[in-house]
Design a protein around this motif. Sequence first.
Motif: not given
Length: 51
Positions: A24-38
């Motif tokens: 959550r912290k990394a996403v909020e700081e825009q250091r990473t993204r969580v991208v759903p995929a199949v």
Amino acid sequence: MSQVVEANALAVAKQLVERSAIIRKAVEEQRTRVVPAVYDLETGEVSWLES
């Protein structure tokens, strides 16, 4: 692609951000993204989903 599979991928991506303070912290700081995929086992194709 099954709607159930797609819904599960979206739910898991959301849960990762909600349940993990580190992610959550990394996403909020825009250091990473969580991208759903199949991943399709038959074709080897990855379908990226809109979160």
